[in-house]
Design a protein around this motif. Structure first.
Motif, PDB file in Angstrom:
ATOM      1  N   ARG A   3       0.852  -1.198   0.000  1.00 59.61           N
ATOM      2  CA  ARG A   3       0.000   0.000   0.000  1.00 59.61           C
ATOM      3  C   ARG A   3       0.883   1.241   0.000  1.00 59.61           C
ATOM      4  O   ARG A   3       2.003   1.203   0.448  1.00 59.61           O
ATOM      5  N   GLN A   6       0.502   7.033   3.009  1.00 59.18           N
ATOM      6  CA  GLN A   6      -0.161   8.276   2.656  1.00 59.18           C
ATOM      7  C   GLN A   6       0.197   9.400   3.615  1.00 59.18           C
ATOM      8  O   GLN A   6       0.034   9.266   4.809  1.00 59.18           O
ATOM      9  N   MET A 157      -7.568   5.142  -1.071  1.00 62.31           N
ATOM     10  CA  MET A 157      -6.721   4.122  -0.437  1.00 62.31           C
ATOM     11  C   MET A 157      -7.220   3.817   0.974  1.00 62.31           C
ATOM     12  O   MET A 157      -7.197   2.668   1.429  1.00 62.31           O
ATOM     13  N   GLU A 158      -7.696   4.867   1.662  1.00 56.79           N
ATOM     14  CA  GLU A 158      -8.217   4.673   3.014  1.00 56.79           C
ATOM     15  C   GLU A 158      -9.450   3.752   2.996  1.00 56.79           C
ATOM     16  O   GLU A 158      -9.589   2.856   3.836  1.00 56.79           O
ATOM     17  N   LEU A 160     -10.219   1.506   0.684  1.00 57.68           N
ATOM     18  CA  LEU A 160      -9.796   0.132   0.359  1.00 57.68           C
ATOM     19  C   LEU A 160      -9.153  -0.534   1.570  1.00 57.68           C
ATOM     20  O   LEU A 160      -9.400  -1.699   1.870  1.00 57.68           O
ATOM     21  N   GLU A 161      -8.328   0.250   2.270  1.00 57.95           N
ATOM     22  CA  GLU A 161      -7.624  -0.285   3.442  1.00 57.95           C
ATOM     23  C   GLU A 161      -8.599  -0.653   4.561  1.00 57.95           C
ATOM     24  O   GLU A 161      -8.368  -1.602   5.319  1.00 57.95           O
ATOM     25  N   SER A 162      -9.717   0.068   4.636  1.00 62.85           N
ATOM     26  CA  SER A 162     -10.667  -0.158   5.733  1.00 62.85           C
ATOM     27  C   SER A 162     -11.355  -1.518   5.631  1.00 62.85           C
ATOM     28  O   SER A 162     -11.918  -2.016   6.604  1.00 62.85           O
ATOM     29  N   GLY A 163     -11.352  -2.104   4.452  1.00 66.25           N
ATOM     30  CA  GLY A 163     -12.003  -3.400   4.266  1.00 66.25           C
ATOM     31  C   GLY A 163     -13.495  -3.293   4.006  1.00 66.25           C
ATOM     32  O   GLY A 163     -14.169  -4.312   3.817  1.00 66.25           O
ATOM     33  N   ASP A 167     -11.770  -7.342  -0.424  1.00 64.87           N
ATOM     34  CA  ASP A 167     -10.424  -7.332  -1.002  1.00 64.87           C
ATOM     35  C   ASP A 167     -10.455  -6.915  -2.466  1.00 64.87           C
ATOM     36  O   ASP A 167     -11.242  -7.467  -3.249  1.00 64.87           O
ATOM     37  N   CYS A 263     -13.904  -5.049  -5.926  1.00 64.22           N
ATOM     38  CA  CYS A 263     -13.489  -5.773  -4.719  1.00 64.22           C
ATOM     39  C   CYS A 263     -14.478  -6.913  -4.465  1.00 64.22           C
ATOM     40  O   CYS A 263     -15.517  -7.008  -5.128  1.00 64.22           O
TER      41      CYS A 263
END
Ligand SMILES: NC(=O)c1ccc[n+]([C@@H]2O[C@H](COP(=O)([O-])OP(=O)(O)OC[C@H]3O[C@@H](n4cnc5c(N)ncnc54)[C@H](OP(=O)(O)O)[C@@H]3O)[C@@H](O)[C@H]2O)c1
Length: 352
Positions: A3, A6, A157-158, A160-163, A167, A263
């Protein structure tokens, strides 16, 4: 999963404006008077801790005219002459890709911190040499992939990262425009690193790397014109697991210019253009769709210059948001694509 790290704030947060000073003022010099510099310079000038004191061109008249138009004190008739000025600490280089290596090397050897336009070089070997030089000279070097520094990208990105969306497994991104053939134009000039790949692919790739990291395989299909530059290129990236990216760049059509990340539990997309979108469309499988809107600051180049300024003030040699390794890996991907398509440039230096 790889990742980005940021540093820009997410939209809606109370983080300070990118214009606000983060430390001592830096003196900047500009390299070239071309198309993009005219758009970018006001954003650099808007930073509270940036003094744009010089511009350089291969042509004295162009340098003077640019200096007058943009209220810049010093105009130089050669890049090297400007690099010799001790008061300048950082330079922004915006020549064609084929000239980035030589000019960035000269700037580093003269002791300047460098922000250089994308693509950083025309091949990975050149990029590695520049990185080694910056390291040896203890100077800052950053490829100006401005998309990475914008709040909209950080927010994507945040999410996507949070789930929230599960995925990431599939990225689709395209960028292009109808570019009328002109052999004098850098886009069609092999010596300038011409073609869609080096000019455009870094942006769709930014979304693929952001969502899924660097790929394990790269397959390309494309068309070259009679001068040997690629005018349309399709790229498929493969990843471990069931994950792929499909990227398209073109000088012969006007595509959506959007990015979408599919995702396992929904998808996320941008409006156009994907290198500077103002909207994120978020579609969770098990919840209502929503749109987040982002207001640009200037032309939105402010964010990359805030990052470069912050890094130089903090005596960092590379940006955590655009690390050297990412520039080198990106050029290695482009080398692979060039090899598959047979794209040759007359000034490929340092090719093993
Ligand atoms: N971030 C973005 O949004 C964005 C957008 C467009 C382009 N770019 C990047 O910015 C760079 C410049 O693009 P551009 O569209 O501004 O190009 P451009 O309009 O052709 O300007 C390039 C300038 O580079 C100088 N130059 C030095 N060596 C040259 C050579 N051998 N041939 C031609 N020009 C030469 C010239 O300035 P002097 O004659 O004054 O020295 C020329 O005006 C590229 O790397 C491109 O990928 C970034």
């Amino acid at each position: 999963m790889v990742r980005y790290i940021q540093t820009p704030p997410a939209a809606g947060s109370s983080a300070p404006s990118p214009i606000k000073a983060t430390g001592r003022s830096l003196n900047w010099g500009i390299v070239s008077t071309g198309h993009i510099v005219s758009k970018v310079v006001a954003d650099l000038q808007s930073l509270e801790d940036a003094n744009v004191i010089a511009v350089s061109s291969r042509n004295e008249e162009r340098a003077r005219a640019f200096a007058d138009e943009h209220d810049i004190e010093w105009a130089y008739d050669s890049y090297e002459a400007m690099f010799a000025e001790p008061e300048i600490e950082a330079v922004y280089i915006a020549t064609p890709h084929g000239q980035h290596f030589e000019i960035t090397m000269a700037a580093l050897k003269a002791g300047k911190n460098v922000v250089c336009e994308k693509s950083l070089t025309i091949n990975a070997a050149e990029a590695r040499v520049l990185v080694a030089e910056a390291e040896e000279q203890d100077l800052f070097l950053m490829e100006a992939v401005w998309t990475r520094f914008t709040p909209v990208f950080a927010r994507a990105m945040e999410i996507l990262e949070s789930g929230e969306l599960g995925d990431p497994s599939w990225v689709q991104a395209d960028l292009g425009f109808l570019a009328p053939y002109n052999p004098e134009w850098r886009l069609y000039d092999p010596a300038a690193g011409g073609g869609a790949l080096l000019d455009l692919a870094v942006y769709p790739l930014t979304w693929a790397i952001g969502a899924m990291g660097f790929p394990t395989s790269v397959q390309a299909s494309g068309d070259l014109n009679e001068d040997g530059v690629d005018i349309q290129t399709a790229i498929t990236l493969g990843y471990s697991g069931v994950r792929h990216a499909q990227l398209m760049v073109s000088l012969t059509s006007s595509p959506t210019k959007e990015a979408r990340v599919a995702c396992t539990e929904g998808w996320l997309g941008t409006n156009a253009p994907l290198h500077n979108p103002t909207k994120l469309f978020i579609h969770p499988l098990n919840g209502p769709a929503r749109t987040e809107v982002f207001e640009p600051v200037g032309e939105n180049y402010t964010y990359e210059f805030r990052e470069a300024t912050r890094c130089i003030q903090a005596e960092l040699n590379e940006s955590p948001t655009m690390p050297w390794e990412h520039s080198v890996n990106t050029m290695a991907i482009f080398d692979g694509i060039r090899h598959q398509l047979g794209i040759r440039y007359p000034n490929d230096s340092y090719v093993a």
